[in-house]
Design a protein around this motif. Sequence first.
Motif, PDB file in Angstrom:
ATOM      1  N   ARG A 252       0.818  -1.092  -0.014  1.00 36.63           N
ATOM      2  CA  ARG A 252      -0.175  -0.125   0.029  1.00 36.63           C
ATOM      3  C   ARG A 252       0.937   1.203   0.073  1.00 36.63           C
ATOM      4  N   ILE A 253       1.897   1.324   0.857  1.00 31.01           N
ATOM      5  CA  ILE A 253       2.776   2.451   0.881  1.00 31.01           C
ATOM      6  C   ILE A 253       3.493   2.680  -0.371  1.00 31.01           C
ATOM      7  N   LEU A 259       1.372   7.828   2.354  1.00 31.11           N
ATOM      8  CA  LEU A 259       0.924   7.130   3.654  1.00 31.11           C
ATOM      9  C   LEU A 259       2.178   7.061   4.410  1.00 31.11           C
ATOM     10  N   VAL A 260       3.424   7.525   3.910  1.00 30.66           N
ATOM     11  CA  VAL A 260       4.690   6.972   4.556  1.00 30.66           C
ATOM     12  C   VAL A 260       4.456   7.828   5.912  1.00 30.66           C
ATOM     13  N   ALA A 263       2.626   5.930   8.415  1.00 25.56           N
ATOM     14  CA  ALA A 263       3.028   4.736   8.555  1.00 25.56           C
ATOM     15  C   ALA A 263       4.170   4.567   9.612  1.00 25.56           C
ATOM     16  N   LEU A 264       5.108   5.742   9.526  1.00 19.23           N
ATOM     17  CA  LEU A 264       6.130   5.857  10.309  1.00 19.23           C
ATOM     18  C   LEU A 264       5.796   6.244  11.857  1.00 19.23           C
ATOM     19  N   GLU A 265       4.793   6.736  11.846  1.00 19.87           N
ATOM     20  CA  GLU A 265       4.142   7.002  13.261  1.00 19.87           C
ATOM     21  C   GLU A 265       3.582   5.869  14.112  1.00 19.87           C
ATOM     22  N   GLU A 266       3.294   4.775  12.983  1.00 23.06           N
ATOM     23  CA  GLU A 266       2.576   3.544  13.772  1.00 23.06           C
ATOM     24  C   GLU A 266       3.942   2.643  13.913  1.00 23.06           C
ATOM     25  N   THR A 347      14.098   9.497   8.502  1.00 19.39           N
ATOM     26  CA  THR A 347      13.234   7.847   8.093  1.00 19.39           C
ATOM     27  C   THR A 347      12.683   8.133   6.906  1.00 19.39           C
ATOM     28  N   GLU A 348      11.732   9.166   6.796  1.00 13.53           N
ATOM     29  CA  GLU A 348      10.826   9.510   5.634  1.00 13.53           C
ATOM     30  C   GLU A 348      11.514   9.544   4.390  1.00 13.53           C
TER      31      GLU A 348
END
Length: 387
Positions: A252-253, A259-260, A263-266, A347-348
């Motif tokens: 999905r990403i 969505l990145v 997703a990184l927060e998750e 990271t992003e």
Amino acid sequence: MPPFTDGGAEILEWMKGMRDDRPVWRDEHNRYFVFRYADVQAVFSDPARFSSNIGRLMPVFGAEKLSANLPWQDPPDHRRLRQLVSQAFTPKTVAGMRPRIGEVVGQLLADAPGDEFDFVEQLAYPLPVIVIAELLGISPGDRAFFRRCADRLLGIGAEKGESEQKVVEAIAEATKELDEYLLAEVRQRRAKGSTDDVLGALAAAELNGERLTDLQVATFAALLLNTGHITTTLLLGNTLLCLDDNPDAEARIRADRSLVPAALEEVVRRRPPFPRACRIATTDVEIAGEVIPADAFVMPSILSANHDERQFEKPEQFDIQRDPNRHFGFGHGIHFCLGAPLARLETEIALNRLMTEFTDLRISADPVFHPSEFYGVKEMTVSVRRA
């Protein structure tokens, strides 16, 4: 308490039981661990009863050095120090590093040997030390020295059941050489009146006519280098772990890069680089029916809170669109991590570049995890297929 050497499966199961049956637990060193989200939030939100100034019980550091250790400050000293250092380490400074971070990531990936390599060695470890060293204005030739310093810090707490006293003493010893190096660099900036980098800007920062001393500037720079480096290294590795475990999320990403960030927060919720914090009770205080005595160490478990079913629906599910996602992975309240924007940006950029460079990226051998203190991998072999 179980170790992290299996990647966290055992300790997460153990913490679930503790949240249900023993939400406050005293270990063999008389430290009080707090496991539920609401209780962890209460500890983080009450500096009057839960002090961050753990140095006052362990005077292994001198008073001047302690006065510049931002995570170990309480109000009003914390606010004054944060205002001073924020003048140098600004959002604009961090955002301005975006092109350079992209260059560094690109070069590190271009240098990757073949179609299989150690992800930590090749990218996760060198990226943040290069970025932070350049922000501080440190010579590229000294990166090997910084790596040795970080290696010492990453080895702290490896012995099961080490007391907080032993851990702090180890930190003092591990950072001594780096402190001396940075102190010389600060004095050099003062002599030249240079403000071209974060180290020089810290030396020039002023609030109500007050400036940081040379040692205070060096202390904060060491904190930025060490914690910023470790956080991003672990976050990068943890990102790959989460995506490797959840190929549907990765797909999905790849299809929608917007969505990145979520997703990184998750990832930070699911696998926070620093699994716990430390406070000192300033008075006898009750949490979840347990009386914690004054001057006892209180250890709010970030990892447990981030997996608390009372706060997060299906917490063991990796949900890249979780909303809300009020995790404690970067702290909470006045001690929310000052370096979080830089860790997120690095990271992003790295994740986007990895997905551009490699059509397939898989963990190809069992990772080697840090045993304690830090939640993440020391070694992780990946196999890739280049675009």
